[in-house]
Design a protein around this motif. Sequence first.
Motif: not given
Lengths: 223, 223, 223, 223, 223, 223
Positions: A89, A116-119, A133, A135, C24-25, C36, C39, C132, C154-155, C167-168, F151, F154
């Motif tokens: 991913e 990534r860099d969707i924007h 998506i 990063a 983010v990226a 990060l 996703s 969700a 996960g962080v 958006d990333d 991690v 989770g």
Amino acid sequence: MNVVVQNIERADKSVIEGLGKCGVATVHEAQKRKGLMASYMKPIFSGNRLAASAITISSPPGDNWMVHVAIEQVKEGDILVLAPTSPSEDGYFGDLLATSMLAHGGVGLIIEAGVRDIHDLKEMNFPVWSKAISAQGTVKETLGSVNIPVVCGGVVINPGDIIVADDDGVCVVRREEASEVLRASLARETNENEKRIRLQTGELGLDMYNMRNKLADKGLKYV
Amino acid sequence: MNVVVQNIERADKSVIEGLGKCGVATVHEAQKRKGLMASYMKPIFSGNRLAASAITISSPPGDNWMVHVAIEQVKEGDILVLAPTSPSEDGYFGDLLATSMLAHGGVGLIIEAGVRDIHDLKEMNFPVWSKAISAQGTVKETLGSVNIPVVCGGVVINPGDIIVADDDGVCVVRREEASEVLRASLARETNENEKRIRLQTGELGLDMYNMRNKLADKGLKYV
Amino acid sequence: MNVVVQNIERADKSVIEGLGKCGVATVHEAQKRKGLMASYMKPIFSGNRLAASAITISSPPGDNWMVHVAIEQVKEGDILVLAPTSPSEDGYFGDLLATSMLAHGGVGLIIEAGVRDIHDLKEMNFPVWSKAISAQGTVKETLGSVNIPVVCGGVVINPGDIIVADDDGVCVVRREEASEVLRASLARETNENEKRIRLQTGELGLDMYNMRNKLADKGLKYV
Amino acid sequence: MNVVVQNIERADKSVIEGLGKCGVATVHEAQKRKGLMASYMKPIFSGNRLAASAITISSPPGDNWMVHVAIEQVKEGDILVLAPTSPSEDGYFGDLLATSMLAHGGVGLIIEAGVRDIHDLKEMNFPVWSKAISAQGTVKETLGSVNIPVVCGGVVINPGDIIVADDDGVCVVRREEASEVLRASLARETNENEKRIRLQTGELGLDMYNMRNKLADKGLKYV
Amino acid sequence: MNVVVQNIERADKSVIEGLGKCGVATVHEAQKRKGLMASYMKPIFSGNRLAASAITISSPPGDNWMVHVAIEQVKEGDILVLAPTSPSEDGYFGDLLATSMLAHGGVGLIIEAGVRDIHDLKEMNFPVWSKAISAQGTVKETLGSVNIPVVCGGVVINPGDIIVADDDGVCVVRREEASEVLRASLARETNENEKRIRLQTGELGLDMYNMRNKLADKGLKYV
Amino acid sequence: MNVVVQNIERADKSVIEGLGKCGVATVHEAQKRKGLMASYMKPIFSGNRLAASAITISSPPGDNWMVHVAIEQVKEGDILVLAPTSPSEDGYFGDLLATSMLAHGGVGLIIEAGVRDIHDLKEMNFPVWSKAISAQGTVKETLGSVNIPVVCGGVVINPGDIIVADDDGVCVVRREEASEVLRASLARETNENEKRIRLQTGELGLDMYNMRNKLADKGLKYV
């Protein structure tokens, strides 16, 4: 074992453009329902419709080295199709690679992994259909191949095959069958236009398609 | 075994409109948190909010024959609710069927399967809440039923029940309970409007709801 | 066992703003690809980019009582980060809580669970990254904690850590490392701007990064 | 609003036992392919086949209080069917509750959530079909209901309906239809036994079912 | 358009048996990590290891008509490989079809869909690798094809290719490459046996593979 | 940046053994429901129950180089815990690495990625809890770290923390809290044993826990 196939054949430009105007659902039906990628291949932003010749990339998981190699093979109107050799991913592709693609006439990306860099991609209007998506960046350590057959979204893509993509998803048309599929797509569109007009007036599909007898024969009961 | 129930009862039009204005979250709370479909039932484009009477369809996987049968039963303000008899992501519904729906006063579709022609549906402003988007077409070979109780998104829907749907998802209100649920929804809205004003001024929920003692009783420590 | 930590340290405001502009990226790369979130943590509407100090919430599944407790701890420029103690898709947060957050200077929400009132949150331009969307409400019966370390997407997030989100996805920067990460992010941006200009002129990544020899050494064949 | 229905009707014991011997696939076909739960409802260990009368439980997410209430309603040969009111993977049920069930004649559990103490349940040979396995415990704070209709695995279950379950999954038979479904199931078994013998000798399905002409009519070509 | 290819070529029997003994992980490595199906293709019961020649089936969703057609093409040592043309979890295959397969020398099934009668298949020791288990039956209404190339689990399979399958999953070996892959697999096994003995004595991989210098060069620090 | 921490502290051996006997569900409750990994971390074969000291590995996706580095750090009774830096299903670990682990006293593996050679691992009785099973191998090209906090599933794991794992999943106990958690676990077991005996005699949970009044207070109705 790791190769870059440099000279691939592409379909006729006018055929590709024609397929792009028809869109995924029509083209998929016109070629008898083959070549549709799985529904997890989604546009990163909506409103795009295109057709383009595939430059294929087989890449290790989490390694985007081959994308740089592939861009040298891109000609006006080409699209990259990347399939990792095992599930990933990670964000293989961002605004710098999109900049390079646009400079060489590339029109988009199909990737069974992340971007990534969707924007920025949205601002550049660079369309991508991806599985994720993310990063999370990639490395440049292990070779892959460019322009060999790959399986992406559950479908085989040969280099030079035509990718048709819109908000419905992604469909692949074999290069050798492209003219024939365009012909069938246009016929289908004409046929659908007629039906659309009849349906707009309130005619029922039950009557337009003469379904009532067949339904009764199979045993449907109205109560 | 396969039937089309032709005359179903619908709730009062003004009640349905009232529920549509309240939206999913309010209505769901107002009827004591029942009737909410699973969160995988998503709008294919955002910004819609509606309520409508359900015309239900039980359909074989990958077979949309019964959609044509159902549209004949559609009256002004109805919505189709389709549940396949086993899991399918196929695109049962596209712009032609939406055209036919609009011609008969239909206002949308709820489907535990796929739809296609997303671009056209968005242009026609025909709202759909679905489990998938897929250009994969369907056949017309096997019977199903129209206007029998179905389970869609994990919830039972009877024909004539009211579907409330917006960007939060889809909720079902029993036809017989619709007036009562509307009354409770409007009461809830009034109550929430008062709270909204107090919260906007900076009052804390802790004070507005008198939570501090109960928190201390349960043992919450501030450090 | 259940605590609210009241006085947390925050990073310097100018540093937080600087990280927000990088996105983010860039920030993720600048801090060597750590922090990060997974996703599945997605924006409920696109087009937002921000950085903010984390107020963390550890909450039972389906219970949003602690959100009220947490908002009292919010200062100008803070963001809530909620992790349930076991998986939940319930809608913990809607337009009333967003109203309260805005009244206290809160700028958004990161939640490994569901949210509701999507339409209203979008109109209020209150950004949320969630696992969700669900109208299913929650109760206020069981204690959790505020401003303890939590795992979300996960962080690990400590109270006062900086959340960068766009958006990333979502990335976490340790408070103590924020200045250093900003410095590295800005350096990275400068470097990328130079590359972008060269790529726009058509220079290939293969040449810009001197990749050709290394590719040949590893055995890549052009055919 | 929260009720325990105490006196439910059950199907005849011999009918239930008969259905249990036929198994899920046969019963599902015999009742014309209705009542099958989604395939994510899986046995926690393999090798069980049973039929039993359903004691239904509607429970809040992460709250197993109603299981204790339900067990008081269990009679010899009953099975619990638990559906949470919103998605939960928590472990509602373990070896202590199984002990209590066995003491009252209960024979198993169907649950659209999690279970725990898998090792002990296997040793006790207490069969469970669940959506998840999780050691995460639950609370006892919020009411639900016992013996009202619920939706579990996408299917409606009324109290007293017959649950048929084996390694293929879970199927529900309406109490009123149980005798008729048993009759059809036994007929189907007889028919399948004859076919099995013919197939064992090498006769092809193509011939046994007279498919060759129909295939040719539809256009199948042998090349 | 729908065809049954009757005479396909198969690899040498001794080569197939040899590959079967090596197993999936070894064969996959030996052919340079190509041909592995996605990890959702799982054995319905554990403990099997085999290799067999593929009889391929392209089938509509929820329609198993072509399985009957395919079994006529099965010879001693063949395995069926079924890929639906769009996603389906239905139970295409059960104990009757397995009985017919065994009567004609068939040894198993690979299917990107569902199977049923799991208990019986286990008792008959008929191995299946599938995407789902479901008692939901299928119809016999629409044609597909037999012995054309299909994509199953993300991999292309040609008729006559060798399927290697065990508890690790499923891998495909091209018929033309089978001897060469067997040779490489056996070489790999010999090499691994030597390593296994050295590792059993406590020698570290770090020393056996001479990794220490390379790790230090890349900058690994021991603290 | 990439480090191997060589000297880690471990809990007392008798404490670890004690926790292993109690199992996941009991230990998780005893430490107030923290430390449980997500339910996708599943045993590759059932019937194991253990506790062990964690040697942690942070690894790039699709790269198992650090496993070799980690095994040098393994002492009698240790277990490896591997978390990739981005999602991967690749098979990082197979029978050769298990052989090496056993030679150094290692007792198992927890991995948020894939494993292979399942058949051999089962024969060697080497227990693994993983996210996936996949024969897809990995490379040895990029550094990671050993014995830093990671991690996994989770949950945060520090080197030397105690992993408790059985058929219910995986739970982490902080090293410093291990004695206290063991004491609470044993107390819990004693308490459960008493309850088990009472439940076996048919006493209801409703009576044993004195629930009837509380249920009535909350409004439960028997009908």
